[in-house]
Write a protein that holds these residues in place. Structure first.
Motif, PDB file in Angstrom:
ATOM      1  N   VAL A  19       0.863  -1.186   0.000  1.00 19.58           N
ATOM      2  CA  VAL A  19       0.000   0.000   0.000  1.00 19.58           C
ATOM      3  C   VAL A  19       0.897   1.231   0.000  1.00 19.58           C
ATOM      4  N   ALA A  20       0.395   2.299  -0.603  1.00 19.64           N
ATOM      5  CA  ALA A  20       1.154   3.548  -0.646  1.00 19.64           C
ATOM      6  C   ALA A  20       0.255   4.719  -0.342  1.00 19.64           C
ATOM      7  N   PHE A  21       0.823   5.692   0.370  1.00 23.31           N
ATOM      8  CA  PHE A  21       0.109   6.912   0.729  1.00 23.31           C
ATOM      9  C   PHE A  21       0.874   8.092   0.135  1.00 23.31           C
ATOM     10  N   TRP A  22       0.126   9.101  -0.265  1.00 24.20           N
ATOM     11  CA  TRP A  22       0.747  10.257  -0.896  1.00 24.20           C
ATOM     12  C   TRP A  22       0.438  11.527  -0.107  1.00 24.20           C
ATOM     13  N   CYS A  23       1.382  12.447  -0.085  1.00 28.88           N
ATOM     14  CA  CYS A  23       1.207  13.700   0.646  1.00 28.88           C
ATOM     15  C   CYS A  23       1.799  14.855  -0.146  1.00 28.88           C
ATOM     16  N   ASN A  24       1.040  15.932  -0.235  1.00 28.71           N
ATOM     17  CA  ASN A  24       1.540  17.173  -0.819  1.00 28.71           C
ATOM     18  C   ASN A  24       1.502  18.255   0.256  1.00 28.71           C
ATOM     19  N   PRO A  25       2.642  18.750   0.684  1.00 28.89           N
ATOM     20  CA  PRO A  25       2.676  19.719   1.784  1.00 28.89           C
ATOM     21  C   PRO A  25       2.265  21.116   1.324  1.00 28.89           C
ATOM     22  N   ILE A  26       2.176  22.011   2.278  1.00 27.36           N
ATOM     23  CA  ILE A  26       1.908  23.408   1.974  1.00 27.36           C
ATOM     24  C   ILE A  26       3.091  23.969   1.181  1.00 27.36           C
ATOM     25  N   SER A  27       2.774  24.734   0.159  1.00 35.57           N
ATOM     26  CA  SER A  27       3.814  25.289  -0.700  1.00 35.57           C
ATOM     27  C   SER A  27       4.827  26.106   0.111  1.00 35.57           C
ATOM     28  N   GLY A  28       6.097  25.805  -0.097  1.00 39.32           N
ATOM     29  CA  GLY A  28       7.149  26.536   0.606  1.00 39.32           C
ATOM     30  C   GLY A  28       7.584  25.913   1.913  1.00 39.32           C
ATOM     31  N   HIS A  29       6.862  24.908   2.378  1.00 38.13           N
ATOM     32  CA  HIS A  29       7.248  24.234   3.623  1.00 38.13           C
ATOM     33  C   HIS A  29       8.338  23.209   3.321  1.00 38.13           C
ATOM     34  N   ASN A  30       9.504  23.438   3.904  1.00 39.83           N
ATOM     35  CA  ASN A  30      10.638  22.557   3.640  1.00 39.83           C
ATOM     36  C   ASN A  30      10.617  21.287   4.480  1.00 39.83           C
ATOM     37  N   THR A  31       9.951  21.339   5.621  1.00 36.81           N
ATOM     38  CA  THR A  31       9.959  20.197   6.540  1.00 36.81           C
ATOM     39  C   THR A  31       8.662  19.415   6.407  1.00 36.81           C
ATOM     40  N   PHE A  65       8.499  -0.696   5.896  1.00 33.55           N
ATOM     41  CA  PHE A  65       8.093   0.668   5.575  1.00 33.55           C
ATOM     42  C   PHE A  65       9.221   1.370   4.802  1.00 33.55           C
ATOM     43  N   SER A  66       8.819   2.186   3.839  1.00 33.52           N
ATOM     44  CA  SER A  66       9.773   3.031   3.139  1.00 33.52           C
ATOM     45  C   SER A  66       9.100   4.356   2.796  1.00 33.52           C
ATOM     46  N   ALA A  67       9.899   5.361   2.615  1.00 34.76           N
ATOM     47  CA  ALA A  67       9.358   6.674   2.269  1.00 34.76           C
ATOM     48  C   ALA A  67      10.329   7.378   1.346  1.00 34.76           C
ATOM     49  N   GLU A  68       9.789   8.285   0.582  1.00 34.45           N
ATOM     50  CA  GLU A  68      10.632   9.096  -0.273  1.00 34.45           C
ATOM     51  C   GLU A  68      10.023  10.476  -0.443  1.00 34.45           C
ATOM     52  N   ARG A  69      10.879  11.429  -0.708  1.00 31.33           N
ATOM     53  CA  ARG A  69      10.434  12.796  -0.953  1.00 31.33           C
ATOM     54  C   ARG A  69      11.314  13.351  -2.074  1.00 31.33           C
ATOM     55  N   LEU A  70      11.023  12.915  -3.254  1.00 31.95           N
ATOM     56  CA  LEU A  70      11.783  13.339  -4.406  1.00 31.95           C
ATOM     57  C   LEU A  70      11.541  14.815  -4.675  1.00 31.95           C
ATOM     58  N   LYS A  71      12.600  15.518  -5.024  1.00 33.29           N
ATOM     59  CA  LYS A  71      12.531  16.941  -5.359  1.00 33.29           C
ATOM     60  C   LYS A  71      12.119  17.802  -4.171  1.00 33.29           C
ATOM     61  N   GLY A  72      12.033  17.202  -2.998  1.00 30.65           N
ATOM     62  CA  GLY A  72      11.773  17.984  -1.794  1.00 30.65           C
ATOM     63  C   GLY A  72      10.402  18.597  -1.700  1.00 30.65           C
ATOM     64  N   VAL A  73       9.430  18.024  -2.430  1.00 32.03           N
ATOM     65  CA  VAL A  73       8.082  18.579  -2.350  1.00 32.03           C
ATOM     66  C   VAL A  73       7.141  17.512  -1.809  1.00 32.03           C
ATOM     67  N   ASP A  74       6.434  16.789  -2.692  1.00 35.55           N
ATOM     68  CA  ASP A  74       5.502  15.790  -2.196  1.00 35.55           C
ATOM     69  C   ASP A  74       6.254  14.531  -1.779  1.00 35.55           C
ATOM     70  N   SER A  75       5.530  13.689  -1.048  1.00 37.85           N
ATOM     71  CA  SER A  75       6.155  12.520  -0.444  1.00 37.85           C
ATOM     72  C   SER A  75       5.237  11.315  -0.542  1.00 37.85           C
ATOM     73  N   THR A  76       5.852  10.132  -0.550  1.00 42.06           N
ATOM     74  CA  THR A  76       5.108   8.877  -0.561  1.00 42.06           C
ATOM     75  C   THR A  76       5.607   7.988   0.557  1.00 42.06           C
ATOM     76  N   LEU A  77       4.676   7.388   1.277  1.00 34.91           N
ATOM     77  CA  LEU A  77       4.981   6.413   2.317  1.00 34.91           C
ATOM     78  C   LEU A  77       4.429   5.068   1.851  1.00 34.91           C
ATOM     79  N   LYS A  78       5.265   4.048   1.910  1.00 38.05           N
ATOM     80  CA  LYS A  78       4.864   2.735   1.418  1.00 38.05           C
ATOM     81  C   LYS A  78       5.018   1.675   2.510  1.00 38.05           C
ATOM     82  N   ILE A  79       4.116   0.714   2.480  1.00 34.89           N
ATOM     83  CA  ILE A  79       4.210  -0.445   3.362  1.00 34.89           C
ATOM     84  C   ILE A  79       4.154  -1.692   2.479  1.00 34.89           C
TER      85      ILE A  79
END
Lengths: 114, 114
Positions: A19-31, A65-79
């Motif tokens: 399973v994978a989950f996707w997240c798009n943070p608030i624009s400009g948020h680095n963390t 579990f694994s996660a990635e945040r390519l290009k420092g914007v959106d992120s994916t969490l996988k199980i």
């Protein structure tokens, strides 16, 4: 401003499936953070990113579990593979820095593993 | 180990009465402390934070919290409760050198009756 966006809102899978989950943070948020919230409990940190670098993944179960945040914007969490005990809400949050700025949370993904 | 505790699972208050949701912390040094609120099927929303300075912190929706270093407490208060304040409240803290790594309490369910 647009808030933290997570998808899907709900996911039901059988055990041993991925399973994978996707997240798009608030624009400009680095963390960016991924938290796990079990029913009736407070969120627990899984992993924290500063831009594209995972700076704290000490509580991420790396065997499945694994996660990635390519290009420092959106992120994916996988199980992979999911277990019954992984049923929980997975919350993504972002903040403008890693100091005392408040976290902005998405609405979460509720995972049910059958 | 650092921790945040919310000793009450549930708080019941009549509308118009003052409310208090308790929080104690065990975080070394001078911590950052936060309160968040969570409505059903939603992510956490930031209410207020203590960083330094005045021990009484005012936040959103008329809430305030008092930092008490000697008692290691950070109780959330509101002079007059509303039915719409009914929700799940989380206290969180972090060490100043680990900004962003929030430790959450287990949550307190606030119920305000008309």
């Amino acid at each position: 401003e647009a808030g933290v966006v997570q998808s899907p809102r709900y996911k039901i899978i059988e055990k041993k499936q991925p399973v994978a989950f996707w997240c798009n943070p608030i624009s400009g948020h680095n963390t960016l953070y991924w938290y796990l919230q079990n029913l009736g409990q407070g969120p627990e940190l899984l992993i924290r990113y500063e831009n594209e670098e995972a700076v704290d993944d000490s509580q991420l179960p790396k065997d499945r579990f694994s996660a990635e945040r390519l290009k420092g914007v959106d992120s994916t969490l996988k199980i992979q593979p999911a277990e019954l005990g992984d049923s929980a809400v997975y919350l993504c949050a972002s903040s403008s820095d890693r100091g005392n700025s408040p976290l902005h949370f998405g609405n979460g993904t509720r995972l049910t593993v059958t | 180990a650092q921790s945040v505790a919310q000793p009450e699972d549930q708080v019941n208050v009549a509308e118009g009465n003052p409310l208090t949701v308790k929080c104690t912390y065990s975080v070394s040094g001078n911590p950052y402390l936060f309160w968040y609120v969570q409505y059903p099927n939603r992510g956490l929303q930031f209410l207020l934070k203590y960083i330094t300075g005045d021990n009484l912190v005012k936040g959103s929706y008329g809430f305030e919290a008092e930092f008490n270093k000697s008692q290691t407490s950070f109780h959330l208060k509101k002079p007059s409760a509303l039915v719409s304040d009914s929700a799940l409240y989380f206290c969180a803290g972090s060490h100043r050198n680990q900004g962003g790594k929030l430790i959450f309490g287990q949550g307190t369910e606030l119920s305000v009756k008309p």
